[in-house]
Design an enzyme around this catalytic site. Structure first.
Site, short mmCIF file in Angstrom:
data_model
loop_
_atom_site.label_atom_id
_atom_site.label_comp_id
_atom_site.label_asym_id
_atom_site.label_seq_id
_atom_site.Cartn_x
_atom_site.Cartn_y
_atom_site.Cartn_z
N HIS A 210 15.85 6.48 -1.84
CA HIS A 210 16.76 7.52 -2.29
C HIS A 210 16.95 7.49 -3.80
CE1 HIS A 210 19.94 4.34 -1.47
NE2 HIS A 210 20.40 4.81 -2.61
N ASP A 239 13.73 4.30 3.73
CA ASP A 239 14.44 4.22 2.46
C ASP A 239 13.78 3.18 1.56
OD1 ASP A 239 16.19 4.74 0.45
OD2 ASP A 239 17.99 4.02 1.46
N GLY A 318 26.63 0.95 -5.99
CA GLY A 318 25.82 0.28 -6.99
C GLY A 318 24.91 -0.79 -6.43
N SER A 320 22.93 -0.43 -3.73
CA SER A 320 21.73 0.11 -3.10
C SER A 320 20.47 -0.29 -3.86
CB SER A 320 21.78 1.64 -3.05
OG SER A 320 22.54 2.07 -1.96
N SER A 335 20.22 -0.42 1.50
CA SER A 335 20.24 1.03 1.62
C SER A 335 21.64 1.61 1.45
CB SER A 335 19.67 1.45 2.97
OG SER A 335 19.77 2.85 3.16
#
Length: 364
Positions: A210, A239, A318, A320, A335
């Site tokens: 993403h 992802d 933050g 991810s 994720s």
């Protein structure tokens, strides 16, 4: 039941060694990139890290039994890998492979069928579900955004599926975790990398898809020179994404422990339910937790992701794209989550082995 659904970044002078938290969405990219939440204290892991032999045994049993097992998990008391089975033949094969065995009521096919029903009839934004072999159930979580009407619909589907499904309300809202990464910048947003990887002598890092969806070019500082170029991205459904270093750097293959030290990463494996993991992210730093479900579907607002892993590690906006790992073993790419209550979280990771296989790269 697992895996049957379909870099650490180290730029010299600008980044410390290790995997940082990541994330950015177009809707929030305009927010101040330095608005990271305060770090949370690391929580002692409640269960053991598997020995390398346990990962190998888990993979071997899965290959050997296939649908003959309803999942495996690490016994918290003994540290043994326990394989769930429903037939005499599967029990015999699991024991022959060297695993402890537990007979359960529901087969892999029955649990898969229950998830198919949830996918068809209860695909509600703010829900996730996956297999918990310890309870021999599909464990469903519904966050605070799920309305009373939607919850009633979900409960009705679960009731019809009988004891195969357990539903739990969780605080917060499932989301890809955004802002506060501070490691790499692209498309006006800030993200971070998970693990450094290599192929044919070239160096790359893997991160959340993403984020790589947002930009082809990535820098180590806002408005700074490009240090890496996107070579692949996949979100939703998966992802993960990959960026190739183009600045000539050769960063080490370690994860930042945010205490002046780093963790060497030498291999990759799929996480085992019941095992301890650590998550390294730039917002909550290093937090610990336990793997609670595999083959997890998460219904984010902008699309579902499949075949994920659910843990109890704390995380926040933050994180991810950060690293999920156990000792020297890379496990996943962070994720998102529904947030953190006290020291209990719901951090979701993309299994890193799937990403490595997709791009033909290895950790080092």
């Amino acid at each position: 039941m697992r895996r049957n659904s379909r870099a650490r970044f180290g730029v010299s002078l600008l980044l410390v060694a290790g995997a940082l938290g990541l994330g950015a969405t177009p809707a929030t990219a305009a927010e101040a990139p330095d608005s990271a939440a305060p770090a949370l204290s690391a929580v002692p892991a409640p269960s053991a890290v598997p020995a390398p032999a346990a990962y190998a045994l888990d993979a071997a049993v899965e290959r050997r039994l296939g649908a003959g097992t309803a999942g495996s998990y690490l016994d918290r008391a003994t540290g043994e890998l326990v394989v769930t089975v429903t037939t005499d033949r599967a029990e015999k094969e699991a024991r022959a492979a060297g695993a402890a065995v537990r007979r359960v009521a529901r087969s892999a096919a029955q649990l898969a069928a229950a998830m198919d029903v949830l996918e068809a009839e209860a695909k509600i934004t703010g829900t996730s579900w996956g297999v918990d072999p310890r309870t021999n159930q599909v464990a469903v979580e519904a966050d605070s955004s799920v309305s009373a009407r939607e919850m009633a619909r979900l409960d009705a589907v679960a009731e019809r599926l009988g004891g195969a499904v357990a539903v739990e309300r969780v605080p917060g809202v499932f989301q890809r975790e955004v802002l506060g990464g501070g490691a790499i910048y692209g498309g006006g947003s800030r993200c971070s990398a998970a693990f450094n990887v290599t192929k044919g002598g070239a160096r790359y890092f893997v991160t959340a898809g993403h984020c790589t969806n947002l930009s082809a070019n990535w820098s180590a500082a806002s408005g700074g020179p490009v240090v890496g170029v996107r070579e692949g991205t996949s979100f939703p459904t998966n992802d993960y994404g990959i960026v190739r270093y183009t600045d000539g750097s050769s960063p080490a293959g370690t994860v930042d422990l945010h205490n002046g030290g780093s963790q060497e990463i030498s291999s990759a494996a799929d996480a085992v339910v019941g095992q301890a993991i650590r998550k390294s992210g730039s917002t909550t730093k290093v937090t610990s937790g336990t793997v609670t479900a595999v083959n997890v579907t998460v219904n984010y607002g902008d699309g579902p992701v499949y075949n994920m892993v659910r843990t109890t590690a704390c995380s926040a906006g933050g994180d991810s794209g950060g690293a999920h790992f156990a000792g020297t073993v890379a496990l996943g790419i962070h994720s998102g989550s529904s947030g953190c209550t006290g020291t209990s979280g719901s951090a979701i990771h993309q299994p890193v082995k799937e990403a490595l296989a997709a791009y033909g790269v290895t950790v080092y």
